[in-house]
Design a protein around this motif. Structure first.
Motif, short mmCIF file in Angstrom:
data_model
loop_
_atom_site.label_atom_id
_atom_site.label_comp_id
_atom_site.label_asym_id
_atom_site.label_seq_id
_atom_site.Cartn_x
_atom_site.Cartn_y
_atom_site.Cartn_z
N GLU A 237 0.83 -1.21 0.00
CA GLU A 237 0.00 0.00 0.00
C GLU A 237 0.87 1.26 0.00
O GLU A 237 0.53 2.26 -0.64
CB GLU A 237 -0.93 -0.01 1.21
CG GLU A 237 -2.04 -1.05 1.15
CD GLU A 237 -2.94 -0.86 -0.07
OE1 GLU A 237 -3.38 0.28 -0.30
OE2 GLU A 237 -3.18 -1.85 -0.78
N LYS A 240 2.14 1.73 -3.57
CA LYS A 240 1.08 2.24 -4.43
C LYS A 240 0.85 3.73 -4.21
O LYS A 240 0.62 4.48 -5.17
CB LYS A 240 -0.21 1.45 -4.19
CG LYS A 240 -0.17 0.02 -4.69
CD LYS A 240 -1.30 -0.82 -4.13
CE LYS A 240 -2.67 -0.30 -4.48
NZ LYS A 240 -3.73 -1.19 -3.93
N ALA A 244 1.28 6.77 -6.95
CA ALA A 244 0.21 7.72 -7.23
C ALA A 244 0.70 9.16 -7.09
O ALA A 244 0.38 10.03 -7.91
CB ALA A 244 -0.97 7.47 -6.30
N ALA A 250 -0.26 4.62 -16.29
CA ALA A 250 -0.65 3.23 -16.47
C ALA A 250 0.22 2.58 -17.53
O ALA A 250 0.54 3.19 -18.56
CB ALA A 250 -2.12 3.14 -16.88
N ASN A 281 -1.77 -2.92 -9.08
CA ASN A 281 -2.48 -1.95 -9.91
C ASN A 281 -2.84 -2.55 -11.26
O ASN A 281 -2.11 -2.35 -12.23
CB ASN A 281 -1.60 -0.71 -10.13
CG ASN A 281 -1.56 0.20 -8.93
OD1 ASN A 281 -2.58 0.45 -8.31
ND2 ASN A 281 -0.39 0.70 -8.59
N ASN A 283 -4.89 -1.60 -13.36
CA ASN A 283 -5.12 -0.54 -14.34
C ASN A 283 -4.12 0.61 -14.20
O ASN A 283 -4.37 1.72 -14.69
CB ASN A 283 -6.55 0.01 -14.19
CG ASN A 283 -7.60 -1.05 -14.41
OD1 ASN A 283 -7.53 -1.80 -15.38
ND2 ASN A 283 -8.55 -1.13 -13.50
N GLY A 284 -3.02 0.34 -13.52
CA GLY A 284 -2.03 1.39 -13.30
C GLY A 284 -0.64 0.94 -13.69
O GLY A 284 -0.48 0.02 -14.52
#
Length: 333
Positions: A237, A240, A244, A250, A281, A283-284
């Motif tokens: 986490e 991630k 971000a 992506a 992720n 979609n990342g």
């Protein structure tokens, strides 16, 4: 000549390198965590460590091209910022240095100052990442309400598990006996005196109990292993969140590396961490776990060079890695 200092919550490392990739001197000292040891001890540790390191290389502070001081909790108390920033100048006698949080040492060492994210899971936990000239930090809020996935966090979870085992709220596993033997408990409740009335209130000493949680997991304690699985998810986490903040698009592939004593448990934490990163992720950006290239203290030294525009060649980095492998005092994590 480039000097790197990696100050952690448990110990401090010094390393002096030259631009050919030769390791000229190393030194190890006690913690620079000023919340625990006080600013006077921070100054004394830095003074003595600098003197010892430079003496081994037979050079003076004036011969240093640049230095980087990675300090624990740096940037977390603006009242002390000017004091911390000014301290190395008093010791070196010049201004060719920069201070920063010790998380930068981890990133600079594990990824050789390249784009990517480095996770620290030692006494505390946090992550730092760099992408296309931008940097971002996540975590490191302290052991009372953060430092998820750290040795302190694992130790605290282990103590919670012991209490539940003792009360009968969960089945007893190997951790129960390991902690009883470690503290020589006649009665399980004597643990309270050992923790609250002894020296376990020291942050780094309590964190070392994470080693017993790892030992219990290796002995087949499913609930102790679950603590490491949970730690891996918490560290994911953090990764991630750094990605971000950095705005990594992506589909981009970003290396993730690591440092800190928690990772000395090997696949106990690396396997679930690797698996969680692979699913982080969909979609990342994509994250790939990478073994650290260099120790944080060497990272601090090459970052010192980077700060004045000096980039180490692949040959110089390879030479440093070879010397690290042969050194009995330099630890990759």
């Amino acid at each position: 000549m480039y000097l790197g200092i990696d100050g952690g919550g448990s110990k401090t490392a010094f390393a002096l390198i030259d631009d050919a990739g030769r390791l000229r001197a190393t030194h190890e000292a006690s913690s620079l965590y000023y919340h625990e040891v006080g600013l006077e001890n921070v100054e004394a540790t830095l003074r003595d460590g600098l003197a010892a390191t430079l003496a081994k290389a037979n050079i003076t502070p004036q011969e240093l091209s640049f230095s980087f001081f990675g300090l624990p909790a740096y940037g977390e108390d603006k009242r002390l910022q000017a004091l911390l920033d000014g301290l190395p100048g008093q010791l070196l006698g010049h201004q060719r240095y920069r201070c920063g949080n010790d998380m930068i040492c981890s990133w600079a060492g594990s990824l050789a100052c390249r784009d990517g994210i480095s996770v620290i899971a030692g006494t505390g936990s946090m992550a730092y990442g760099s992408y296309q000239g931008c940097g971002a930090r996540v975590g490191g809020w302290g052991e009372l309400f953060s430092d998820e996935g750290s040795a302190y966090w694992i130790a605290r979870a282990g103590l919670t598990l012991f209490s539940r085992m003792s009360d009968g709220r969960t089945a007893k596993g190997p951790l129960h006996g390991l902690l009883r033997r470690h503290f020589a408990l006649d009665d399980d409740l004597d643990l309270c005196a050992a923790i609250y009335g002894g020296d376990m209130t020291d942050r780094s000493k309590l964190a070392r109990l994470s080693l017993l949680v790892a030992e219990a997991a290796a002995a087949g304690d499913v609930q102790a292993r679950a603590i490491f699985n949970a730690a891996a998810l918490e560290l994911t986490e953090i990764v991630k969140a750094v990605g971000a903040q950095l705005g990594v698009p992506a589909g981009a592939l970003l290396p993730v590396s690591y440092s800190g004593g928690v990772f000395n448990s090997g696949e106990l934490v690396l396997a679930p961490f690797r698996a969680a990163l692979a699913e982080a992720n969909p979609n990342g950006p994509a994250y790939t776990l990478q073994t650290p290239l260099l120790p944080p203290v060497i990272g601090a030294a090459i970052h010192a060079a980077q700060l004045i525009g000096v980039e180490f060649s692949a040959a110089a980095l390879a030479a440093l890695a070879g010397q690290v492998n042969q050194s009995p005092t330099l630890e990759l994590l």
